[in-house]
Write a protein that holds these residues in place. Structure first.
Motif, PDB file in Angstrom:
ATOM      1  N   UNK A   1      42.593  42.124  47.708  1.00  0.00           N
ATOM      2  CA  UNK A   1      43.785  41.618  48.089  1.00  0.00           C
ATOM      3  C   UNK A   1      43.897  40.275  48.556  1.00  0.00           C
ATOM      4  N   UNK A   2      42.700  39.590  48.950  1.00  0.00           N
ATOM      5  CA  UNK A   2      42.763  38.280  49.475  1.00  0.00           C
ATOM      6  C   UNK A   2      42.070  37.328  48.312  1.00  0.00           C
ATOM      7  N   UNK A   3      42.286  37.701  46.968  1.00  0.00           N
ATOM      8  CA  UNK A   3      41.769  37.011  46.015  1.00  0.00           C
ATOM      9  C   UNK A   3      43.198  36.859  45.026  1.00  0.00           C
ATOM     10  N   UNK A   4      43.519  35.505  44.891  1.00  0.00           N
ATOM     11  CA  UNK A   4      44.942  35.317  43.963  1.00  0.00           C
ATOM     12  C   UNK A   4      44.606  35.707  42.611  1.00  0.00           C
ATOM     13  N   UNK A   5      43.129  35.917  42.287  1.00  0.00           N
ATOM     14  CA  UNK A   5      43.228  36.385  40.963  1.00  0.00           C
ATOM     15  C   UNK A   5      43.669  38.028  40.675  1.00  0.00           C
ATOM     16  N   UNK A   6      43.651  38.674  41.912  1.00  0.00           N
ATOM     17  CA  UNK A   6      44.231  40.061  42.000  1.00  0.00           C
ATOM     18  C   UNK A   6      45.287  40.335  42.607  1.00  0.00           C
ATOM     19  N   UNK A   7      46.049  39.375  43.400  1.00  0.00           N
ATOM     20  CA  UNK A   7      47.136  39.464  44.217  1.00  0.00           C
ATOM     21  C   UNK A   7      48.113  38.394  44.090  1.00  0.00           C
ATOM     22  N   UNK A   8      49.020  38.615  43.316  1.00  0.00           N
ATOM     23  CA  UNK A   8      50.196  37.459  43.083  1.00  0.00           C
ATOM     24  C   UNK A   8      50.823  36.933  43.975  1.00  0.00           C
ATOM     25  N   UNK A   9      50.677  37.761  45.234  1.00  0.00           N
ATOM     26  CA  UNK A   9      51.445  37.329  46.491  1.00  0.00           C
ATOM     27  C   UNK A   9      50.568  36.561  47.453  1.00  0.00           C
TER      28      UNK A   9
END
Length: 162
Positions: A121-129
């Protein structure tokens, strides 16, 4: 019977688990579970106690008798979730598939899965927000910074195409 053993047995029964099922979750024998519950194993290692607590959806503090207020949390999550579900998970959804796989795991696997999910969840690759936090750069201290190096960096920062 030790207080810790009594709490292990009580929590196991509250969850409707047999000693065999708990033993399988923990990767120990059924006789080890009975020895914990009877107090034959008086000093349970802290790491083992954490794993037992996770398998029983409680905390080591509860099992040790240090906390008895019914508000149990493990790894920051309430381990006694409310029975009412206001937003049921649709069958076949990604969430449902993750839960199905998670239910096959022992306590160590569930903790690792949770840690991995939190990292993702702290990686923009997996979390669009996810919003990237920009940190200021500082002058290097491991080498001597020359005027030419500073000028080069300033030129890059002033470049509109950069």
């Amino acid at each position: 019977m030790s207080d810790t053993g009594e709490r292990i047995k009580q929590r196991r029964k509250e969850m409707g688990l047999t000693a065999d099922v708990l033993a399988e979750k923990l990767g120990v024998s059924r006789s080890t579970i009975f020895r914990y519950e009877k107090g034959d194993i008086d000093k349970i290692p802290a790491e083992s106690l954490s794993i037992i607590a996770a398998a029983l959806n409680t905390t080591p503090a509860y099992l040790m008798g240090w906390k008895d207020d019914g508000q149990q949390f493990f790894h920051g999550i309430s381990v006694f979730p409310t029975v009412e579900k206001t937003n049921p998970i649709p069958k076949g959804s990604y969430e449902d598939l993750v839960i199905t796989e998670m239910e096959k795991m022992n306590s160590k696997g569930k903790i690792r899965l949770l840690d991995t999910a939190r990292e993702m969840t702290c990686n923009p690759l997996y979390n669009d927000n996810y919003e990237l936090e920009v940190r200021a750069a500082h002058t290097r201290t491991d080498i001597e910074v020359t005027k030419d190096m500073i000028k080069h960096d300033d030129n890059i920062m002033d470049d509109e195409n950069f």
